[in-house]
Design an enzyme around this catalytic site. Sequence first.
Site, short mmCIF file in Angstrom:
data_model
loop_
_atom_site.label_atom_id
_atom_site.label_comp_id
_atom_site.label_asym_id
_atom_site.label_seq_id
_atom_site.Cartn_x
_atom_site.Cartn_y
_atom_site.Cartn_z
N ARG A 96 -14.07 10.90 -0.78
CA ARG A 96 -14.08 11.54 0.55
C ARG A 96 -14.70 12.93 0.47
O ARG A 96 -15.53 13.31 1.28
CB ARG A 96 -12.63 11.61 1.06
CG ARG A 96 -12.45 12.06 2.49
CD ARG A 96 -11.00 11.84 2.92
NE ARG A 96 -10.62 10.47 2.69
CZ ARG A 96 -9.45 10.08 2.17
NH1 ARG A 96 -8.53 10.97 1.86
NH2 ARG A 96 -9.21 8.81 1.97
N ASP A 114 -0.31 5.10 0.81
CA ASP A 114 -0.66 6.08 1.84
C ASP A 114 -0.60 5.45 3.23
O ASP A 114 -1.34 4.52 3.53
CB ASP A 114 -2.07 6.63 1.60
CG ASP A 114 -2.11 7.57 0.42
OD1 ASP A 114 -1.48 8.63 0.49
OD2 ASP A 114 -2.78 7.23 -0.58
N ASP A 132 0.87 -1.18 0.00
CA ASP A 132 0.00 0.00 0.00
C ASP A 132 0.92 1.24 0.00
O ASP A 132 2.11 1.13 0.33
CB ASP A 132 -0.86 -0.04 1.27
CG ASP A 132 -1.61 1.25 1.51
OD1 ASP A 132 -2.29 1.71 0.57
OD2 ASP A 132 -1.52 1.80 2.63
#
Length: 255
Positions: free
Chosen positions: A58, A13, A11
């Site tokens: 988001r 972030d 991953d």
Amino acid sequence: MPPALEAVIFDVDGTIADTERHGHRVAFNQAFERLGLPYRWGEEEYGRLLETPGGEQRLKAYLGAQGLAEEKAAGLAKDLHRLKQAIFVDLMRRGAAPLRAGIDRLLDELAAAGIRVAVATTAGRTWVGELLTTLLGAGRAARFEAVVTGEDVAIRKPGPEVYLIALDRLGCAAASAVAIEDSEVGVAAAKGAGLACLAVRNGYTLHHDFALADLVVEDIGGPGVPATVVANPHGIDVGPMVSVDTLRRLRAAAR
Ligand code: XBP
Ligand code: MG
């Protein structure tokens, strides 16, 4: 005999780099400011907003919660996100999203052992490649044989698709790979795709439920930073730092 470890999928972030608190969050706020909007995301509030994976998603969820109609929220989220990505790249180049301890060390050990690497992220293609080159150098960045981003999937993490595509591009079976993640949704995505998973917590994910992870640490360990173990459900020998051998033992022990 359990299959050998062939690939490690990272991953980005929160795992490769500390991007959120002083990077993405600040970039979202600057985008609000530039478009003359009154919204500002505080450090604590942003931790809750991270429950919606994907920057544009988001924004859209947040604008909807502020009372904007769905179509208006979607259009504004798109504009804000485009602007935020450009601001983030600039902040990242100026050091706002530092590499996490030990990532460069582990990448070099994996290369020396002939273990392949890939990226599986919810984030956007516009900056992921540049972040890898900026933080790791062009040589290490070029070792990632597949970089699968939010734009490549129909359903983002916790859905397993991003990992399934990465495995497909590597031509590697899930049983021969380990994922490294920092969040509950990331671990769910990796385990849902059938990979063993190491969770590396960060300030925003300390309270996450990592029950599905095969090993949980604070850091993978680097110069002056030990690999402090938080949970070790299979009782594997971690060693002072997460090494290729740690990941091999993790792969063998995971169900
Ligand atoms: C990362 C994300 C991303 C970043 C912002 O999740 O959810 O949305 O917060 O990046 P993960 P973008 O680490 O689980 O992949 O604005 O490019 O989406
Ligand atoms: Mg993450």
